[in-house]
Motif scaffolding. Structure first.
Motif, mmCIF file in Angstrom:
data_model
loop_
_atom_site.group_PDB
_atom_site.id
_atom_site.type_symbol
_atom_site.label_atom_id
_atom_site.label_comp_id
_atom_site.label_asym_id
_atom_site.label_seq_id
_atom_site.Cartn_x
_atom_site.Cartn_y
_atom_site.Cartn_z
ATOM 1 N N TYR A 37 -5.273 -5.318 13.675
ATOM 2 C CA TYR A 37 -5.853 -4.866 12.408
ATOM 3 C C TYR A 37 -4.762 -4.352 11.461
ATOM 4 C CZ TYR A 37 -8.607 -2.082 9.137
ATOM 5 O OH TYR A 37 -9.152 -1.546 8.001
ATOM 6 N N LEU A 38 -3.841 -3.555 11.984
ATOM 7 C CA LEU A 38 -2.762 -3.030 11.144
ATOM 8 C C LEU A 38 -1.854 -4.145 10.632
ATOM 9 C CD1 LEU A 38 -1.775 0.208 13.075
ATOM 10 C CD2 LEU A 38 -3.068 0.016 10.935
ATOM 11 N N GLU A 39 -1.585 -5.147 11.470
ATOM 12 C CA GLU A 39 -0.778 -6.296 11.031
ATOM 13 C C GLU A 39 -1.477 -7.051 9.906
ATOM 14 O OE1 GLU A 39 2.355 -7.378 11.614
ATOM 15 O OE2 GLU A 39 2.484 -5.407 12.559
ATOM 16 N N MET A 40 -2.797 -7.211 10.012
ATOM 17 C CA MET A 40 -3.547 -7.888 8.958
ATOM 18 C C MET A 40 -3.451 -7.110 7.646
ATOM 19 S SD MET A 40 -7.550 -8.484 8.207
ATOM 20 C CE MET A 40 -7.552 -6.763 7.801
ATOM 21 N N LEU A 41 -3.532 -5.789 7.729
ATOM 22 C CA LEU A 41 -3.472 -4.958 6.523
ATOM 23 C C LEU A 41 -2.115 -5.066 5.826
ATOM 24 C CD1 LEU A 41 -5.293 -1.672 7.557
ATOM 25 C CD2 LEU A 41 -6.134 -3.490 6.067
ATOM 26 N N LYS A 42 -1.069 -5.369 6.574
ATOM 27 C CA LYS A 42 0.270 -5.478 5.999
ATOM 28 C C LYS A 42 0.477 -6.787 5.231
ATOM 29 C CE LYS A 42 2.470 -2.732 9.608
ATOM 30 N NZ LYS A 42 3.421 -2.773 10.733
ATOM 31 N N GLN A 43 -0.393 -7.755 5.442
ATOM 32 C CA GLN A 43 -0.230 -9.070 4.825
ATOM 33 C C GLN A 43 -0.617 -9.023 3.346
ATOM 34 O OE1 GLN A 43 1.184 -11.577 6.585
ATOM 35 N NE2 GLN A 43 1.349 -9.955 8.121
ATOM 36 N N PRO A 44 0.062 -9.836 2.514
ATOM 37 C CA PRO A 44 -0.326 -9.892 1.097
ATOM 38 C C PRO A 44 -1.722 -10.491 0.949
ATOM 39 C CG PRO A 44 1.372 -11.530 1.590
ATOM 40 C CD PRO A 44 1.169 -10.714 2.828
ATOM 41 N N TRP A 45 -2.410 -10.066 -0.075
ATOM 42 C CA TRP A 45 -3.763 -10.546 -0.325
ATOM 43 C C TRP A 45 -3.768 -11.958 -0.888
ATOM 44 C CZ3 TRP A 45 -8.078 -6.833 -2.090
ATOM 45 C CH2 TRP A 45 -8.099 -5.708 -1.276
ATOM 46 N N PHE A 46 -2.710 -12.326 -1.595
ATOM 47 C CA PHE A 46 -2.668 -13.613 -2.281
ATOM 48 C C PHE A 46 -1.516 -14.456 -1.756
ATOM 49 C CE2 PHE A 46 -4.324 -10.466 -5.328
ATOM 50 C CZ PHE A 46 -5.601 -10.992 -5.507
ATOM 51 N N ILE A 47 -1.636 -15.769 -1.888
ATOM 52 C CA ILE A 47 -0.576 -16.695 -1.488
ATOM 53 C C ILE A 47 0.683 -16.361 -2.273
ATOM 54 C CG2 ILE A 47 0.133 -19.127 -1.456
ATOM 55 C CD1 ILE A 47 -2.883 -19.810 -1.146
ATOM 56 N N ASN A 48 1.796 -16.259 -1.572
ATOM 57 C CA ASN A 48 3.086 -15.877 -2.167
ATOM 58 C C ASN A 48 3.020 -14.540 -2.899
ATOM 59 O OD1 ASN A 48 4.360 -18.240 -1.234
ATOM 60 N ND2 ASN A 48 3.610 -19.375 -2.994
ATOM 61 N N ASN A 49 2.017 -13.736 -2.563
ATOM 62 C CA ASN A 49 1.818 -12.423 -3.167
ATOM 63 C C ASN A 49 1.727 -12.491 -4.695
ATOM 64 O OD1 ASN A 49 1.222 -9.770 -2.622
ATOM 65 N ND2 ASN A 49 3.331 -9.084 -2.753
ATOM 66 N N GLN A 50 1.175 -13.604 -5.199
ATOM 67 C CA GLN A 50 1.003 -13.821 -6.640
ATOM 68 C C GLN A 50 -0.487 -13.891 -6.957
ATOM 69 O OE1 GLN A 50 3.530 -14.327 -9.012
ATOM 70 N NE2 GLN A 50 4.979 -13.778 -7.401
ATOM 71 N N LEU A 51 -0.882 -13.248 -8.060
ATOM 72 C CA LEU A 51 -2.269 -13.354 -8.488
ATOM 73 C C LEU A 51 -2.577 -14.797 -8.857
ATOM 74 C CD1 LEU A 51 -2.623 -10.237 -10.806
ATOM 75 C CD2 LEU A 51 -3.646 -10.563 -8.566
ATOM 76 N N PRO A 52 -3.754 -15.297 -8.473
ATOM 77 C CA PRO A 52 -4.129 -16.649 -8.882
ATOM 78 C C PRO A 52 -4.201 -16.738 -10.405
ATOM 79 C CG PRO A 52 -5.630 -15.818 -7.215
ATOM 80 C CD PRO A 52 -4.752 -14.677 -7.618
ATOM 81 N N GLU A 53 -3.900 -17.919 -10.918
ATOM 82 C CA GLU A 53 -3.882 -18.108 -12.363
ATOM 83 C C GLU A 53 -5.238 -17.812 -12.998
ATOM 84 O OE1 GLU A 53 -3.273 -21.936 -15.093
ATOM 85 O OE2 GLU A 53 -1.579 -21.510 -13.766
ATOM 86 N N ASN A 54 -6.320 -18.122 -12.293
ATOM 87 C CA ASN A 54 -7.659 -17.940 -12.865
ATOM 88 C C ASN A 54 -8.274 -16.579 -12.534
ATOM 89 O OD1 ASN A 54 -8.239 -18.290 -10.192
ATOM 90 N ND2 ASN A 54 -9.725 -19.896 -10.493
ATOM 91 N N VAL A 55 -7.426 -15.593 -12.205
ATOM 92 C CA VAL A 55 -7.941 -14.279 -11.852
ATOM 93 C C VAL A 55 -8.570 -13.568 -13.049
ATOM 94 C CG1 VAL A 55 -5.868 -12.885 -12.203
ATOM 95 C CG2 VAL A 55 -7.458 -12.255 -10.421
ATOM 96 N N SER A 56 -8.108 -13.878 -14.214
ATOM 97 C CA SER A 56 -8.650 -13.263 -15.420
ATOM 98 C C SER A 56 -9.945 -13.955 -15.824
ATOM 99 C CB SER A 56 -7.634 -13.374 -16.566
ATOM 100 O OG SER A 56 -8.264 -13.170 -17.802
ATOM 101 N N LEU A 57 -10.945 -13.189 -16.162
ATOM 102 C CA LEU A 57 -12.206 -13.751 -16.616
ATOM 103 C C LEU A 57 -11.999 -14.577 -17.880
ATOM 104 C CD1 LEU A 57 -15.220 -13.969 -16.152
ATOM 105 C CD2 LEU A 57 -15.505 -11.831 -17.385
ATOM 106 N N LYS A 58 -11.140 -14.090 -18.755
ATOM 107 C CA LYS A 58 -10.853 -14.819 -19.991
ATOM 108 C C LYS A 58 -10.257 -16.185 -19.672
ATOM 109 C CE LYS A 58 -7.712 -14.931 -23.855
ATOM 110 N NZ LYS A 58 -6.418 -15.432 -23.469
ATOM 111 N N ASN A 59 -9.287 -16.206 -18.752
ATOM 112 C CA ASN A 59 -8.672 -17.473 -18.370
ATOM 113 C C ASN A 59 -9.702 -18.441 -17.790
ATOM 114 O OD1 ASN A 59 -6.206 -16.520 -19.189
ATOM 115 N ND2 ASN A 59 -5.458 -16.101 -17.130
ATOM 116 N N ARG A 60 -10.639 -17.920 -17.017
ATOM 117 C CA ARG A 60 -11.674 -18.782 -16.426
ATOM 118 C C ARG A 60 -12.563 -19.361 -17.514
ATOM 119 N NH1 ARG A 60 -13.234 -22.730 -13.807
ATOM 120 N NH2 ARG A 60 -15.202 -22.555 -12.717
#
Length: 67
Positions: free
Chosen positions: A34-57
């Motif tokens: 569980y602790l190892e999972m928590l250490k992992q980044p939430w996003f691929i390459n630790n980058q926000l997805p391009e469509n994360v913004s509602l405006k962008n979507r």
């Protein structure tokens, strides 16, 4: 239990959640995992997805041409 099974089949169109449930059980029973999972980044390459913004979507939706 058969009523619940039928409801799940109709509601989730026979999606198999068993692997997800097994993963949750593993994480719940193994503190280190569980602790190892928590250490992992939430996003691929630790980058926000391009469509994360509602405006962008919305821009993406309205700029897409239909057929």
């Amino acid at each position: 239990a058969w009523g619940r099974d039928i409801k799940m089949q109709i509601q989730f169109k026979n999606m198999d959640f068993a692997p997800l449930i097994d993963r949750i059980k593993d994480l719940d029973n193994n503190h280190g995992l569980y602790l190892e999972m928590l250490k992992q980044p939430w996003f691929i390459n630790n980058q926000l997805p391009e469509n994360v913004s509602l405006k962008n979507r919305w821009v993406e939706i309205f700029e897409t041409k239909n057929g």
